[in-house]
Design a protein around this motif. Sequence first.
Motif, PDB file in Angstrom:
ATOM      1  N   UNK A   1       0.843  -1.147  -0.239  1.00 50.87           N
ATOM      2  CA  UNK A   1       0.046   0.124  -0.024  1.00 50.87           C
ATOM      3  C   UNK A   1       0.818   1.358  -0.049  1.00 50.87           C
ATOM      4  N   UNK A   2       1.983   1.221   0.768  1.00 50.55           N
ATOM      5  CA  UNK A   2       2.859   2.374   0.874  1.00 50.55           C
ATOM      6  C   UNK A   2       3.562   2.521  -0.426  1.00 50.55           C
ATOM      7  N   UNK A   3       3.879   1.492  -1.140  1.00 49.96           N
ATOM      8  CA  UNK A   3       4.570   1.535  -2.438  1.00 49.96           C
ATOM      9  C   UNK A   3       3.544   2.277  -3.448  1.00 49.96           C
ATOM     10  N   UNK A   4       2.373   1.858  -3.441  1.00 48.76           N
ATOM     11  CA  UNK A   4       1.306   2.708  -4.543  1.00 48.76           C
ATOM     12  C   UNK A   4       1.211   4.206  -4.100  1.00 48.76           C
ATOM     13  N   UNK A   5       0.928   4.548  -2.640  1.00 46.41           N
ATOM     14  CA  UNK A   5       0.951   5.988  -2.344  1.00 46.41           C
ATOM     15  C   UNK A   5       2.054   6.880  -2.770  1.00 46.41           C
ATOM     16  N   UNK A   6       3.427   6.338  -2.577  1.00 46.54           N
ATOM     17  CA  UNK A   6       4.655   7.069  -2.637  1.00 46.54           C
ATOM     18  C   UNK A   6       4.961   7.260  -4.466  1.00 46.54           C
ATOM     19  N   UNK A   7       4.559   6.103  -4.927  1.00 44.90           N
ATOM     20  CA  UNK A   7       4.590   6.144  -6.288  1.00 44.90           C
ATOM     21  C   UNK A   7       3.870   7.175  -7.157  1.00 44.90           C
ATOM     22  N   UNK A   8       2.660   7.254  -6.809  1.00 40.02           N
ATOM     23  CA  UNK A   8       1.605   8.119  -7.530  1.00 40.02           C
ATOM     24  C   UNK A   8       1.984   9.431  -7.071  1.00 40.02           C
ATOM     25  N   UNK A   9       2.409   9.771  -5.899  1.00 40.43           N
ATOM     26  CA  UNK A   9       3.068  11.229  -5.722  1.00 40.43           C
ATOM     27  C   UNK A   9       4.094  11.452  -6.443  1.00 40.43           C
ATOM     28  N   UNK A  10       5.001  10.668  -6.522  1.00 34.98           N
ATOM     29  CA  UNK A  10       6.268  10.771  -7.206  1.00 34.98           C
ATOM     30  C   UNK A  10       5.997  10.998  -8.680  1.00 34.98           C
ATOM     31  N   UNK A  11       5.179  10.353  -9.247  1.00 31.06           N
ATOM     32  CA  UNK A  11       4.743  10.452 -10.669  1.00 31.06           C
ATOM     33  C   UNK A  11       3.966  11.908 -10.884  1.00 31.06           C
ATOM     34  N   UNK A  12       3.424  12.408  -9.728  1.00 30.57           N
ATOM     35  CA  UNK A  12       2.768  13.717 -10.377  1.00 30.57           C
ATOM     36  C   UNK A  12       3.651  14.552 -10.219  1.00 30.57           C
TER      37      UNK A  12
ATOM     38  N   UNK B   1      -1.246  10.556 -15.316  1.00 32.14           N
ATOM     39  CA  UNK B   1      -2.617  10.727 -15.727  1.00 32.14           C
ATOM     40  C   UNK B   1      -3.175  11.556 -15.037  1.00 32.14           C
ATOM     41  N   UNK B   2      -3.390  11.157 -13.883  1.00 33.48           N
ATOM     42  CA  UNK B   2      -4.323  12.167 -12.640  1.00 33.48           C
ATOM     43  C   UNK B   2      -4.098  13.523 -12.808  1.00 33.48           C
ATOM     44  N   UNK B   3      -2.677  13.841 -12.538  1.00 33.39           N
ATOM     45  CA  UNK B   3      -2.503  15.316 -12.457  1.00 33.39           C
ATOM     46  C   UNK B   3      -2.498  16.066 -13.727  1.00 33.39           C
ATOM     47  N   UNK B   4      -2.212  15.361 -14.896  1.00 36.41           N
ATOM     48  CA  UNK B   4      -2.393  16.234 -16.069  1.00 36.41           C
ATOM     49  C   UNK B   4      -3.838  16.338 -16.453  1.00 36.41           C
ATOM     50  N   UNK B   5      -4.670  15.073 -16.124  1.00 32.46           N
ATOM     51  CA  UNK B   5      -5.998  15.210 -16.298  1.00 32.46           C
ATOM     52  C   UNK B   5      -6.654  16.516 -15.385  1.00 32.46           C
ATOM     53  N   UNK B   6      -6.145  16.729 -14.405  1.00 30.82           N
ATOM     54  CA  UNK B   6      -6.535  18.011 -13.520  1.00 30.82           C
ATOM     55  C   UNK B   6      -6.165  18.955 -14.288  1.00 30.82           C
ATOM     56  N   UNK B   7      -4.772  19.206 -14.698  1.00 32.79           N
ATOM     57  CA  UNK B   7      -4.687  20.458 -15.257  1.00 32.79           C
ATOM     58  C   UNK B   7      -5.158  20.676 -16.568  1.00 32.79           C
ATOM     59  N   UNK B   8      -5.444  19.827 -17.233  1.00 32.99           N
ATOM     60  CA  UNK B   8      -6.326  20.005 -18.708  1.00 32.99           C
ATOM     61  C   UNK B   8      -7.750  19.987 -18.404  1.00 32.99           C
ATOM     62  N   UNK B   9      -8.258  19.912 -17.324  1.00 32.16           N
ATOM     63  CA  UNK B   9      -9.634  19.832 -16.850  1.00 32.16           C
ATOM     64  C   UNK B   9     -10.258  18.745 -17.519  1.00 32.16           C
ATOM     65  N   UNK B  10      -9.581  17.641 -17.848  1.00 38.82           N
ATOM     66  CA  UNK B  10     -10.431  16.373 -18.223  1.00 38.82           C
ATOM     67  C   UNK B  10     -10.935  15.320 -16.976  1.00 38.82           C
ATOM     68  N   UNK B  11     -11.881  15.939 -16.598  1.00 37.44           N
ATOM     69  CA  UNK B  11     -12.389  15.320 -14.862  1.00 37.44           C
ATOM     70  C   UNK B  11     -12.650  13.719 -15.265  1.00 37.44           C
ATOM     71  N   UNK B  12     -13.284  13.370 -16.168  1.00 37.81           N
ATOM     72  CA  UNK B  12     -13.545  11.833 -16.218  1.00 37.81           C
ATOM     73  C   UNK B  12     -12.112  10.978 -16.284  1.00 37.81           C
ATOM     74  N   UNK B  13     -11.290  11.496 -17.119  1.00 38.83           N
ATOM     75  CA  UNK B  13     -10.020  10.690 -16.963  1.00 38.83           C
ATOM     76  C   UNK B  13      -9.540  10.637 -15.769  1.00 38.83           C
ATOM     77  N   UNK B  14      -9.497  11.647 -15.001  1.00 39.46           N
ATOM     78  CA  UNK B  14      -8.818  12.123 -13.702  1.00 39.46           C
ATOM     79  C   UNK B  14      -9.415  10.877 -12.674  1.00 39.46           C
TER      80      UNK B  14
END
Length: 291
Positions: free
Chosen positions: A223-234, A244-257
């Motif tokens: 669980x810790x691996x996934x948490x830290x990985x997502x933060x580092x990828x952002x 994908x999550x942070x780029x979709x947020x910046x591009x306002x592609x909410x369904x993709x986020x």
Amino acid sequence: MSSLETLTLLELAHGRPESMSGADRRPRPIAGRIRATVRGFGALGCRSLLLIALLSIWEAAPRLGLVDPVFLPPFSEVIAAGWQLAQTGELYDDVSASLLRALSGFLISVALIVPLGLLVGWYARLGNLLNQLIEICRNTAPLALLPVFILLLGIGEMSKITMVIYSCAWPLLLNTIAAVRQVDPLLIKSARTMGATAPQLFRKVILPAALPTIFVGIRLASASAMLVLVASEMVGAKAGLGYLIINSQYSFLIPQMYFGILGITVIGLAFNAVLQTLERRFMRWKALVAT
């Protein structure tokens, strides 16, 4: 009266003649397995009802105007956005990048830290020597060290995998140390009394007794691996579910986020299911003892 005659009389008294074939005795265990299977499906259905209810609320709330559909789109739109990502191949790139980083860091951490934890837990002097360093490092948040890892290792794969290794290390190490130290001393004394050598003592007594707690650490580390990985990828990545999550947020592609968030959840659940299966396989003796 011979023992054979006594056995025959007992079987007749209980209504089970000696001539009863093995085929006549089979329905009882088969019926038990059928009942267990039905109960398992019933329990699965009850657990699934809550999930279906939550997804139904997610689908209905935006359509009924209870929430703003711009910020919380219906579940069907989220799935449709994920299907579009899959058709373009972007989803495959993001999932494969995240899985490679998470699995690499997690497996390296397990291979290095579990043996270290066994040594620290078994040898008290080594534990006393490393105790202060362990306490300092485990109380330093991995995300706080993310800029340091990026400065030292760059924004490539090495910094992200190292972050995963670091975040997995402490739940693995602490649970492994506790597992070894909590082994019943009576078991160790009994094995030594029967002439067990040090390798036999470790393999036959300490490791089986410590495995349940070690697997708790392994699941916490996943669980810790996934948490830290997502933060580092952002922060510094061009592929991955965090990106994908942070780029979709910046591009306002909410369904993709939202689909990226669901993807991380599904991967975490699959990861946990695999670890539970491995735990049951390695600890089949627990079921034998329970019966």
